[in-house]
Design a protein around this motif. Structure first.
Motif, mmCIF file in Angstrom:
data_model
loop_
_atom_site.group_PDB
_atom_site.id
_atom_site.type_symbol
_atom_site.label_atom_id
_atom_site.label_comp_id
_atom_site.label_asym_id
_atom_site.label_seq_id
_atom_site.Cartn_x
_atom_site.Cartn_y
_atom_site.Cartn_z
ATOM 1 N N HIS A 1 -8.512 4.083 6.246
ATOM 2 C CA HIS A 1 -8.113 2.875 5.521
ATOM 3 C C HIS A 1 -7.012 3.220 4.514
ATOM 4 N N TRP A 2 -6.192 2.220 4.188
ATOM 5 C CA TRP A 2 -5.177 2.450 3.153
ATOM 6 C C TRP A 2 -5.873 2.739 1.827
ATOM 7 N N LYS B 1 -3.794 7.426 3.252
ATOM 8 C CA LYS B 1 -4.993 6.781 3.781
ATOM 9 C C LYS B 1 -6.223 7.589 3.408
ATOM 10 N N HIS C 1 0.848 -1.183 0.000
ATOM 11 C CA HIS C 1 0.000 0.000 0.000
ATOM 12 C C HIS C 1 0.888 1.239 0.000
#
Length: 332
Positions: A156-157, A151, A147
């Motif tokens: 979340h990524w 974010k 990743h």
């Protein structure tokens, strides 16, 4: 297709269904997205934008526009991309080239889900001056991290470039403009106009652009933002065409040239891996980067972006003439 659907008083989806039932030679290969039919409000916005741009073009202000857009390219897709095509006579399967896919012999079938996601910036004065590898560049065993550093707002990524990454692209582009000012290529009294399409993430990145104390004012980034209306790639085609030229050359080189020829001219590529038939995805990005600059330099090294800007007079005039509808292919 739209004319047929209108004449038959049915939807495009229903028309596709009937075509498939009538002609077994049609194979389901990629999802089709019918061109949007503009509402009256959208047409009015396109006309208003085109009138403003004609005035700015006449005043020479488009020289200072920074046109920005993104491109996602699948080098070796892990899933089938689909489209309607008619099967050729004497063949068992239908073949359809997809504009986002490069099926290169440099990678075997074990390489899956390899794709690059890039942002590019072009300008009449600077030409094709920036291409950035972004979140969404990925692939199994490609050498890319699982990743990126970015974010989403929910923590979340990110899977695609978020607003924070778009801001970083703008920072890098502003750095290039400052360097051009220092070199005497860009007048210091002329501020850039930042032109991004109407995507939600772009609007989020510049939502506080004119707010006192915003990120860009704190960092001294100058200029204004001027977005084209929604669903209007024809009005943003200066950068759209530069991406098209890059993709055309990139695809040609990966399809036709040997692995040594592809990477010998890329100074930063990991030639040991490339020469062994195992290029990393970063190697392929470096080749794409090279294609971006090479494909848009124009004839005899002249700036092809400047020619695209001059052509926009015809496009704006035509959009106004047809009351905001999508012009025919020669204007797009």
């Amino acid at each position: 297709m739209q004319l047929v659907a209108k004449e038959c008083a049915c939807s495009l989806a229903y028309l596709w269904k009937r075509m498939k039932a009538h002609e077994p030679g049609l194979k389901w290969l990629v999802t089709i997205e019918p061109r949007l039919q503009f509402t009256e409000a959208q047409k009015a916005a396109r006309v208003a934008y085109s009138k403003i741009m004609l005035v700015e073009l006449g005043a020479g202000l488009l020289r200072y526009y920074i046109w920005i857009d993104q491109k996602k390219t699948w080098i070796r897709p892990g899933k089938k991309l689909r489209s309607w095509v008619v099967k050729r006579e004497g063949t068992r399967t239908a073949k359809m080239e997809h504009h986002m896919v490069v099926e290169t012999p440099l990678l075997g079938p074990d390489f899956k889900d390899w794709c690059t996601y890039v942002y590019v910036c072009v300008n009449e004065i600077l030409g094709p001056f920036l291409i950035v590898k972004c979140t969404g560049t990925k692939g199994k065993d490609s050498g890319e991290p699982a990743h990126s550093e970015y974010k989403t707002m929910k923590g979340h990524w990110a899977k695609n470039p978020p607003a924070a990454e778009i801001k970083d692209v703008l920072r890098q582009a502003w750095g290039k403009v400052q360097a051009a000012m220092d070199a005497g290529l860009w007048p210091r009294d002329k501020e850039p106009t930042w032109s991004l399409d109407n995507a939600v993430v772009h609007k989020a990145a510049v939502s506080d652009w004119d707010v006192e104390g915003s990120w860009r004012k704190k960092e001294g980034i100058r200029g204004r933002v001027h977005m084209p209306p929604a669903y209007s790639p024809d009005l943003h085609q200066v950068v759209e065409h530069s991406i098209g030229q890059m993709s055309k050359l990139f695809k040609k080189q990966l399809l036709v040239d040997s692995i040594n020829k592809v990477f010998d001219s890329v100074p930063d590529a990991s030639l040991a891996g490339a020469g062994a038939g195992k290029p990393t995805l970063h190697d392929l990005f470096l080749k794409q980067q090279q294609c971006f600059y090479e494909a848009n330099k124009g004839k005899q090294g002249l700036n092809a972006i400047a020619a695209n800007v001059r052509r926009m007079h015809e496009v704006y005039t035509e959009v106004i003439r047809i009351d905001g509808a999508m012009p025919i292919k020669k204007f797009t």
